[in-house]
Design a protein around this motif. Structure first.
Motif, short mmCIF file in Angstrom:
data_model
loop_
_atom_site.label_atom_id
_atom_site.label_comp_id
_atom_site.label_asym_id
_atom_site.label_seq_id
_atom_site.Cartn_x
_atom_site.Cartn_y
_atom_site.Cartn_z
N ALA A 53 35.44 36.53 47.05
CA ALA A 53 36.02 36.33 48.38
C ALA A 53 37.48 36.77 48.40
O ALA A 53 37.96 37.37 49.37
CB ALA A 53 35.90 34.87 48.80
N ALA A 109 37.83 25.05 45.27
CA ALA A 109 36.47 25.06 44.74
C ALA A 109 35.55 25.95 45.56
O ALA A 109 34.59 26.52 45.03
CB ALA A 109 35.92 23.64 44.67
N ASN A 110 35.82 26.06 46.85
CA ASN A 110 34.96 26.83 47.74
C ASN A 110 35.31 28.30 47.82
O ASN A 110 34.69 29.05 48.57
CB ASN A 110 35.01 26.24 49.16
CG ASN A 110 34.41 24.85 49.22
OD1 ASN A 110 33.47 24.54 48.49
ND2 ASN A 110 34.95 24.01 50.08
N THR A 111 36.32 28.71 47.06
CA THR A 111 36.77 30.11 47.09
C THR A 111 36.36 30.82 45.81
O THR A 111 36.67 30.35 44.72
CB THR A 111 38.30 30.18 47.25
OG1 THR A 111 38.69 29.54 48.46
CG2 THR A 111 38.77 31.62 47.27
N SER A 112 35.69 31.92 45.95
CA SER A 112 35.27 32.71 44.79
C SER A 112 36.23 33.88 44.58
O SER A 112 36.96 34.29 45.50
CB SER A 112 33.86 33.25 45.00
OG SER A 112 33.84 34.18 46.07
N LYS A 160 40.08 32.59 38.13
CA LYS A 160 40.60 31.98 39.37
C LYS A 160 41.67 30.95 39.04
O LYS A 160 42.65 30.79 39.78
CB LYS A 160 39.45 31.35 40.14
CG LYS A 160 39.81 30.88 41.54
CD LYS A 160 38.59 30.43 42.33
CE LYS A 160 38.00 29.15 41.78
NZ LYS A 160 37.00 28.54 42.70
N LEU A 202 43.17 31.56 51.22
CA LEU A 202 41.82 31.01 51.06
C LEU A 202 41.86 29.63 50.42
O LEU A 202 41.12 28.72 50.85
CB LEU A 202 40.97 31.97 50.22
CG LEU A 202 40.64 33.31 50.90
CD1 LEU A 202 40.00 34.27 49.91
CD2 LEU A 202 39.73 33.09 52.10
N GLN A 218 40.25 26.99 52.89
CA GLN A 218 38.87 26.53 52.68
C GLN A 218 38.68 25.78 51.37
O GLN A 218 37.58 25.33 51.08
CB GLN A 218 37.91 27.73 52.74
CG GLN A 218 38.11 28.76 51.64
CD GLN A 218 37.21 29.97 51.82
OE1 GLN A 218 36.94 30.41 52.94
NE2 GLN A 218 36.71 30.52 50.72
N GLY A 219 39.77 25.64 50.60
CA GLY A 219 39.70 24.87 49.37
C GLY A 219 39.54 25.75 48.15
O GLY A 219 38.97 26.84 48.21
#
Length: 232
Positions: free
Chosen positions: A45, A39-42, A64, A32, A36-37
């Motif tokens: 997710a 910062a964009n991964t929670s 994270k 991930l 998708q980066g």
């Protein structure tokens, strides 16, 4: 429903490589983060990609950032251990060249053949945070060993004193080549050979390759495709 350990419910059978849930979390995060980066991964997710609850993820990693720190550290630790071992060897013209060649080949192979191209995360603004200092320190030490091996080779050949730093930069350029889909099975070995050519050792290259492969077989564990590379 299966479980990932006491009190750690899993929604489904494991679908990712890894002996433990922690390994699976790292694999999912690597995919991930690189896809998708960061910062964009929670964390949700990541948990969903593993098939566990978000609360279960926190049994293994508190944040994270902690996940990213372990992933970044893993990109350097194996190569650093190998480079430390190689640095202990004597330095006549062939062995000095072979040591640098072996470190370039080994390190480049790790970057080219890892499951995910985590090197693309090196220059994240987040990677400069205090939590990632162990990774930054390890990467700096690896770069220092490259420089030492380059200077050592320069003492017994016509190589430039800055060859080690050039080699380090060439190896890390493999990260971008991989991101662009331009990596081949011999990219790491080609990079190692290029460093020797820059050192003015094109004629000595067959002997250097042989000595380099011997060092790798003794001190490292690289993919079979690299260990069996052509010596011609």
């Amino acid at each position: 429903m299966t479980t990932a350990g006491p009190g750690r419910p899993r929604k489904q059978q494991a679908v990712r490589p890894g002996a433990t849930a922690r390994d699976e979390i790292l694999d999912a995060a690597a995919e991930l983060f690189t896809g998708q980066g960061f910062a964009n991964t929670s964390t949700r997710a990541i948990a969903d990609a593993v098939g566990i609850r978000q609360s279960s993820l926190y049994h293994h990693f508190s944040t994270k950032d902690e996940i990213l720190g372990e992933l970044l550290g893993g990109t350097v630790s194996t190569s650093l251990d190998f480079a430390r071992a190689i640095r202990q060897h004597s330095a006549d013209a062939v062995s000095a060249a072979a040591r640098l060649h072996a470190v370039v080949l080994f390190d480049g192979s790790q970057l080219c053949n890892s499951r995910w191209n985590l090197g693309v995360l090196y220059h994240l603004p987040e990677a400069r945070a205090e939590i990632f200092q162990p990774f930054m320190a390890a990467r700096k030490e690896l770069r220092t060993i490259y420089s030492e091996l380059g200077r050592e080779l320069a003492r017994v050949s016509d190589a430039d004193q800055g060859l080690g730093d050039t080699a380090f930069r060439l190896v890390e350029s493999l990260i971008n080549l991989r991101a662009d889909g331009l990596i081949s099975t011999d990219s790491a070995s080609t990079t190692a050979d290029t460093v020797m050519i820059l050192a003015g050792l094109k004629r000595e290259l067959p002997a250097v390759r042989t000595a380099s492969r011997d060092l790798i077989s003794r001190f490292g564990d690289v993919p079979e495709r690299v260990s069996s590379m052509k010596s011609a």
